[in-house]
Design a protein around this motif. Sequence first.
Motif, PDB file in Angstrom:
ATOM      1  N   VAL A 167       4.558 -14.289  -6.955  1.00 34.77           N
ATOM      2  CA  VAL A 167       3.961 -15.692  -6.182  1.00 34.77           C
ATOM      3  C   VAL A 167       2.487 -14.858  -7.759  1.00 34.77           C
ATOM      4  CG1 VAL A 167       2.146 -15.579  -5.154  1.00 34.77           C
ATOM      5  CG2 VAL A 167       4.583 -15.315  -4.040  1.00 34.77           C
ATOM      6  N   SER A 216       9.296 -20.893  -3.384  1.00 31.26           N
ATOM      7  CA  SER A 216      10.030 -20.916  -2.314  1.00 31.26           C
ATOM      8  C   SER A 216      10.683 -19.893  -1.746  1.00 31.26           C
ATOM      9  CB  SER A 216      10.657 -21.572  -2.051  1.00 31.26           C
ATOM     10  OG  SER A 216      10.206 -22.922  -2.391  1.00 31.26           O
ATOM     11  N   GLY A 219       7.487 -17.189  -1.726  1.00 38.94           N
ATOM     12  CA  GLY A 219       7.176 -17.197  -0.574  1.00 38.94           C
ATOM     13  C   GLY A 219       7.467 -16.727   0.212  1.00 38.94           C
ATOM     14  N   THR A 249      -0.101 -17.182   2.531  1.00 37.44           N
ATOM     15  CA  THR A 249       1.066 -16.968   2.570  1.00 37.44           C
ATOM     16  C   THR A 249       1.616 -17.935   2.516  1.00 37.44           C
ATOM     17  OG1 THR A 249       0.974 -14.027   1.944  1.00 37.44           O
ATOM     18  CG2 THR A 249       2.829 -15.923   2.020  1.00 37.44           C
ATOM     19  N   PHE A 304       3.265 -21.000   1.177  1.00 37.54           N
ATOM     20  CA  PHE A 304       4.839 -21.343   1.104  1.00 37.54           C
ATOM     21  C   PHE A 304       4.822 -22.704   2.054  1.00 37.54           C
ATOM     22  CE2 PHE A 304       8.472 -20.761   3.848  1.00 37.54           C
ATOM     23  CZ  PHE A 304       9.512 -20.856   2.872  1.00 37.54           C
TER      24      PHE A 304
END
Length: 237
Positions: free
Chosen positions: A63, A97, A100, A139, A143
Amino acid sequence: MGPIDFFLWVAYPYITLTIFIVGHIWRYNHDQFGWSAQSSQFLRSDRLLKWGSLLFHIGVIFVFFGHIGGIVIPHTFYPMIGISEEMYHFGAVWFGSLAGAAMVIGGALLTIRRLSDKRVKSQGSRADLYVLLLIGIVTVVGFTNTAWYTATGGDFDYRYTIGPWFRGILSFRPMPEMLAFAPWGFQAHVIAAFTLFAVWPFTRLVHVWSLPLEYIKRKYIIYRRANPNKSKKAKAQ
């Protein structure tokens, strides 16, 4: 735009970044013994810690570099190295994705462990729970923006808005109009992230800057089992 937009997208980022920098200097000068992750592994080493820590930290790494690539690096750089818009979009959505999801699952496992184990819970503090909650908000919202809004065809492109805005903050040329009309999910993600920057120096998150680089060149530590006969003789003497 009004005074609220100026506060949220100009004043608040500079306030939190100032606290982030000054707070770390203060913490290092006044609390070096508390500058650690304060690991609870010695209290209980289990699968929740093993998988939660592994997933969370792997997710954080991907990330972090994803944000560097999408926000700090201008979008005009990618065509120069042969990466098209479609290629970047595919990588951002799917790899973003997955990273996340790893952070969400790992963070959930660590939170469950901290709340369900009495020894681990007693060793922690309220600040630890607040930080876990704040990281969870950052997060989950991020996400959701990646996996839902972008993947479902949303026409908001953060590389043309949040990217220039963030680089403008760093270069002292703020452009609040870039975020004033952004979707609320992206706005919430930015506000939560900068709030995390403000509380960072006063929590165990400071351990991020204490990379054990000396471990790479350190010699192996050899442990040998003590001779029980010699131990008895030493005690007798």
